[in-house]
Enzyme design. Structure first.
Site, mmCIF file in Angstrom:
data_model
loop_
_atom_site.group_PDB
_atom_site.id
_atom_site.type_symbol
_atom_site.label_atom_id
_atom_site.label_comp_id
_atom_site.label_asym_id
_atom_site.label_seq_id
_atom_site.Cartn_x
_atom_site.Cartn_y
_atom_site.Cartn_z
ATOM 1 N N THR A 215 0.846 -1.199 0.000
ATOM 2 C CA THR A 215 0.000 0.000 0.000
ATOM 3 C C THR A 215 0.881 1.250 0.000
ATOM 4 O OG1 THR A 215 -1.797 -1.088 1.148
ATOM 5 C CG2 THR A 215 -1.598 1.268 1.527
ATOM 6 N N ARG A 243 -14.303 -7.450 -0.058
ATOM 7 C CA ARG A 243 -13.628 -7.088 1.196
ATOM 8 C C ARG A 243 -13.014 -5.687 1.091
ATOM 9 N NH1 ARG A 243 -8.124 -5.510 2.442
ATOM 10 N NH2 ARG A 243 -7.662 -6.148 4.551
ATOM 11 N N GLY A 245 -10.469 -3.082 3.302
ATOM 12 C CA GLY A 245 -9.539 -3.026 4.433
ATOM 13 C C GLY A 245 -9.567 -1.682 5.132
ATOM 14 N N ASP A 246 -8.474 -1.365 5.797
ATOM 15 C CA ASP A 246 -8.405 -0.132 6.587
ATOM 16 C C ASP A 246 -8.105 1.108 5.750
ATOM 17 O OD1 ASP A 246 -5.830 -1.367 6.135
ATOM 18 O OD2 ASP A 246 -4.993 0.266 7.344
ATOM 19 N N THR A 266 -0.185 1.039 6.847
ATOM 20 C CA THR A 266 -0.122 -0.104 5.942
ATOM 21 C C THR A 266 -0.001 -1.372 6.770
ATOM 22 O OG1 THR A 266 1.145 -1.227 4.232
ATOM 23 C CG2 THR A 266 2.370 0.277 5.652
ATOM 24 N N GLY A 267 -0.731 -2.393 6.388
ATOM 25 C CA GLY A 267 -0.640 -3.636 7.154
ATOM 26 C C GLY A 267 -1.924 -4.419 7.057
ATOM 27 N N GLY A 269 -5.236 -5.052 7.371
ATOM 28 C CA GLY A 269 -6.289 -4.065 7.550
ATOM 29 C C GLY A 269 -7.318 -4.379 8.614
#
Ligand code: ASP
Length: 350
Positions: A215, A243, A245-246, A266-267, A269
């Site tokens: 990301t 889906r 994510g964050d 980033t990671g 989510g």
């Protein structure tokens, strides 16, 4: 009325003023107050299994050059007095257009073999925010997120509705082929094979040797002291069921408030959403008086590491302090401040 009564309000005002003076925290004589830089910019290109042994010199040079180009684009805006928001947008464009990162061109593939993009944008002087999720035909989703901020009464738009909004703003759409990269497609095939072999948990996929998130994000501080933050992503390889994510969730993947800091994450989510990571950095600074570094480190190294949420973040405060913690083997990251050399690093050491 006796003259003394006239004097009472004046006397009490003097006492109150003296008290306020005394209540001010004493300055620590040993602390050196660093002068805030004129402007500053920090970027990330994702956290994950980024290790020297998996890197070729050519690939390393090419990623470094894309990051340097991105920082230079932001610098051009900021050094000429442009806004933090403009700097974030042009910087993220360059990262989105590079096939090295999981955003725009180079986005990871969904289970169905498509690319579905998420992005968010926030400005710190007014807490305005815009976000899009699940868009498939917009070359630079960060610009669409900013358009939601600037030109709609909403914060988050998704799917076809977000794409219709883009059309209503006169934005160009692009064919899905633009997002295709062979290496991302092969990653999807490997994940599907692992899944067929019964090793299909998200954790297993994330811990696989070829897994990294990728990301992109940027936080900038302009000459007026305003902060802005943005994040753009293709999400996670093999994602299904639309889906999200964050990254497009304000408070999870992105946050900005001039009184504290700007953050882009980033990671993994699902963890970043549940632990409201970007907002938690802001909250620790605002409510607990933590410094930027204390707040960012606590969230990544204490809170998330403890529960198994892998990833990292970049954060920048209005004094130009920068934090870039991560709990993965590496994170593509870099920054530049007025009057200083640019810094770009990949691995777990500086
Ligand atoms: N945080 C992103 C997501 O969960 C992935 C990433 O950072 O690469 O969608």
């Amino acid at each position: 009325m006796k003259p003394i009564y006239f004097l009472l309000p004046i006397l009490s005002l003097m006492v109150a003023c003296a008290q306020t003076e005394n209540d001010k925290p004493e300055k620590d004589p040993t602390s050196m107050e660093m002068e805030a830089p004129d402007w500053a910019i920090v970027i990330h290109g994702g956290a994950g299994t980024i290790l020297p042994k998996n890197m070729t010199p050519e690939r390393e040079a090419s990623i470094r050059s894309a990051m340097s180009e991105a920082l230079a684009a932001g610098e051009e805006v900021l050094s000429s007095g442009g806004s933090a928001a403009d700097a974030v947008e042009v910087t993220i464009h360059i990262l989105e257009d590079s096939p090295h990162f999981n955003a725009g061109k180079g986005a990871v593939f969904t289970h169905e073999g498509t690319n579905s993009l998420d992005a968010s944008f926030m400005t710190g002087h007014d807490r305005q925010a815009g976000a899009v999720a699940g868009v498939t035909n917009i070359k630079n989703p960060i610009s669409l997120a900013r358009a939601v901020l600037d030109h709609s009464e909403h914060v988050m738009l998704s799917g076809k509705g977000a794409e219709d909004f883009a059309l209503s703003r006169g934005m160009d759409t692009i064919s899905a082929d633009w997002f295709y990269t062979e290496s991302r497609y092969q990653s999807l095939q490997r994940v599907i094979e692992r899944e067929a072999a019964g090793n299909s948990s998200t954790g297993a996929i994330l811990n696989a040797p070829d897994s990294k998130y990728g990301t992109v994000g940027c936080v900038a501080l302009d000459r007026s002291g305003n902060l802005a933050a943005g994040t753009s992503t293709g999400g996670m390889t093999n994602k299904r069921y639309d889906r999200i994510g964050d990254s497009p969730v304000i408070g999870a993947g992105t946050f900005a408030d001039n009184t504290s800091c700007g953050v882009s994450c980033t990671g993994h989510g699902e963890y970043f959403i549940r632990w409201a990571v970007a907002h938690d950095v802001h909250a620790r600074m605002s409510y607990a008086g933590a410094s930027l570094e204390e707040a960012a480190n606590a969230v990544i190294h204490d809170v998330l590491a403890e529960v198994g949420g892998s990833g990292g973040l970049i954060a920048l405060d209005r004094n130009g302090n920068i934090a870039m913690p991560f709990n993965t083997p590496g994170m593509y990251r870099g920054y530049k401040k007025a009057g200083e050399e640019e810094v770009i690093s990949f691995y777990g050491d500086f």
